[in-house]
Design an enzyme around this catalytic site. Structure first.
Site, PDB file in Angstrom:
ATOM      1  CD  GLU A  22      12.906   3.914   8.294  1.00 42.09           C
ATOM      2  OE1 GLU A  22      13.103   4.773   9.189  1.00 42.09           O
ATOM      3  OE2 GLU A  22      12.642   4.193   7.124  1.00 42.09           O
ATOM      4  CB  CYS A  26      13.282   8.650   8.479  1.00 40.41           C
ATOM      5  SG  CYS A  26      14.184   7.447   7.473  1.00 40.41           S
ATOM      6  CD  GLU A  76      10.701  12.650  11.573  1.00 37.00           C
ATOM      7  OE1 GLU A  76      11.570  12.153  10.849  1.00 37.00           O
ATOM      8  OE2 GLU A  76       9.664  12.040  11.912  1.00 37.00           O
ATOM      9  CE  LYS A  86      -1.933   2.732   2.856  1.00 35.09           C
ATOM     10  NZ  LYS A  86      -1.968   3.965   2.007  1.00 35.09           N
TER      11      LYS A  86
END
Length: 485
Positions: free
Chosen positions: A253, A288, A389, A179
């Site tokens: 992750e 990331c 973040e 997906k």
């Protein structure tokens, strides 16, 4: 490379069948560089998820029985095709995600590298004789694939994520239902079509752009044996709640707030170039493991702040198809609003000293999702912009005096994905590598995510590994067999 900006037709791919409409509705795809509507993306619903999983389950019975050398041959052909279609992947990345063509080659390069690396493992998966106890039994292990793997990826660097997840899953004998994010469906569709062209059997790779409902259906399907996800902690918690109810394993992750630690013996000019490009330049900060916190030793702090400000301020912004552009747009309007909100809160609260940027581009770029590279200095380590973040072109700079202070600052967030150390002192480099609470440490500019090395984080950065033998082992279950000797 063609500068044709027309997006391709996009459909769901179940086996070898393409579906131009589906039960999940339609996603209006917006070009992030222009703000213009450019395509309608069909979205999978639970019905299409059921079809895809059934197709993948049927294909698994065939694929798992392919000899390892045959899977290796097909994966190497697949890698060849990814490389052959580099220009088209670069074009699609610019259209769907605003990735400048100057940096877009990283996607197909890494996608092919990871696919070729795991092709090399496909015929080397072996068990072991565990022991021959006094009772005279022979005990050995059989490595076996899980079955159907549910793969959910986010929109930044989709081809890299596909290489990191699909290649080891297939090498181990699994099949997959992917997906992709609805914002970046074109790269995933081409990826799956090339797999068929390489000779990988229909149903081994299925691609379903879809909504949250589709993701939930995929995770909850009883025939999906494991889930691997790339994205953020908020979504990961929801996935884990669903997996927990089903006792289903997952690999996560997630995000990062990686510290780039610069000691006084480092070269200010070269480090400033690296620090600026890898934080506010590459992918407009939407990565990331990018080093979005710059920790600088006191004696070179002022010089480093000025050097980073200069480099970041001269990074060319603009049209992703312009060969001079380094910094493109962020992914969408929501991202602009969220990032600018964090910047404004940092300014109002006095969390740091704004030395560059902090604004949206106007003029010819006003309709796109462009943010000027932003740098804060003297940032409070406890502030939101230091702890959370941003996932945008924002760099925070902090000062330290001693090695111990640097370690404390670097380890002060809940994330633990990457760490970067700049020093010519080998002993210090090794001490820092041992002290940093991260899954990966880069010393003096080593490159990110090579296929041969395990990659993954701790804490808010998730768990599990992608890369190296551990990345293969994520898709293998061990069965133990004992018999009379």
């Amino acid at each position: 490379m063609s500068h044709d900006r027309t997006p391709p037709d996009c459909s769901l791919l179940i086996g070898e069948h393409e579906l131009s409409s589906a039960s999940g509705g339609v996603f209006a795809h917006i070009n992030p560089a222009t703000g213009d509507h450019q395509a309608n993306i069909p979205l999978a619903g639970p019905a299409e998820v059921n079809q895809a999983v059934a197709c993948a389950s049927q294909a698994f019975e065939l694929w798992r029985r392919f000899p390892g050398e045959q899977r290796a041959l097909l994966l190497n052909r697949f890698a060849d095709l990814i490389e052959k279609h580099t220009d088209e992947f670069i074009r699609l990345a610019a259209i769907e995600g605003g990735t400048p063509i100057t940096v877009g080659a990283g996607g197909p390069r890494l996608g092919a590298e990871w696919t070729r690396y795991y092709a090399g493992w496909a015929d080397k998966i072996d068990g072991q004789v565990v022991s021959m106890p006094p009772a005279g039994e022979l005990i050995y292990t059989r490595p076996e694939p899980y079955g159907v793997i549910g793969i959910i990826i986010t929109w930044n660097g989709p081809l890299i994520s596909l290489g990191m997840k699909v290649a080891p899953a297939l090498a181990a004998g699994n099949t997959v239902v992917i997906k992709p994010a609805e914002q970046t469906p074109f790269v995933a569709h081409l990826f799956a079509k090339l797999a068929l062209q390489a000779g990988i059997p229909p149903g081994v790779i299925n691609v379903l752009p879809g909504s949250t409902e589709a993701a939930q259906a995929l995770i909850g399907h009883p025939d999906v044996q494991k889930v691997t996800f790339t994205g953020g902690p908020v979504t990961a918690r929801k996935i884990l709640h669903q997996c927990a109810d089903l006792l289903k394993p997952a690999v996560l992750e997630l995000g990062g707030k990686s510290a780039n630690i610069v000691f006084e013996d480092a070269d200010v000019v070269s480090v400033a170039q690296m620090a600026a490009f890898w934080s506010v330049g590459l992918l407009s900060g939407q990565g990331c493991e990018l080093p979005t916190r710059l920790l600088v030793q006191d004696s070179i702090y002022d010089a480093m702040v000025e050097a980073v400000r200069t480099v970041a301020g001269h990074l060319p912004l603009g049209d992703p198809f312009d060969p001079n552009t380094i910094v493109g747009p962020v992914i969408n309007e929501d991202a602009c609003t969220r990032i600018l909100g964090m910047v404004e809160r940092a300014k109002r609260s006095g969390a740091g000293r704004l030395v560059l940027g902090g604004e949206r581009l106007g003029g010819e770029y006003a309709n796109g999702y462009y943010l000027r590279p932003t740098v804060f200095a003297d940032v409070d380590p406890a502030s939101e912009i230091s702890q959370q973040e941003v996932f945008g072109p924002v760099l925070v700079i902090q000062r330290f005096k001693t090695e111990e202070q640097a370690i404390a600052l670097a380890n002060s967030t809940g994330y633990g994905l990457g760490g970067y150390v700049q020093t010519h002192d080998l002993g210090r480099a090794n001490r820092m590598a041992a002290a940093l609470k991260t899954g990966y440490v880069h010393i003096n500019g080593t490159r990110n995510i090579p296929a041969c090395a395990p990659f993954g984080g701790i804490g808010l950065s998730g768990y599990g590994k992608e890369g190296g033998r551990p990345g293969l082992d994520e898709f293998i279950r061990l069965k133990t067999v004992s018999m009379p000797a």
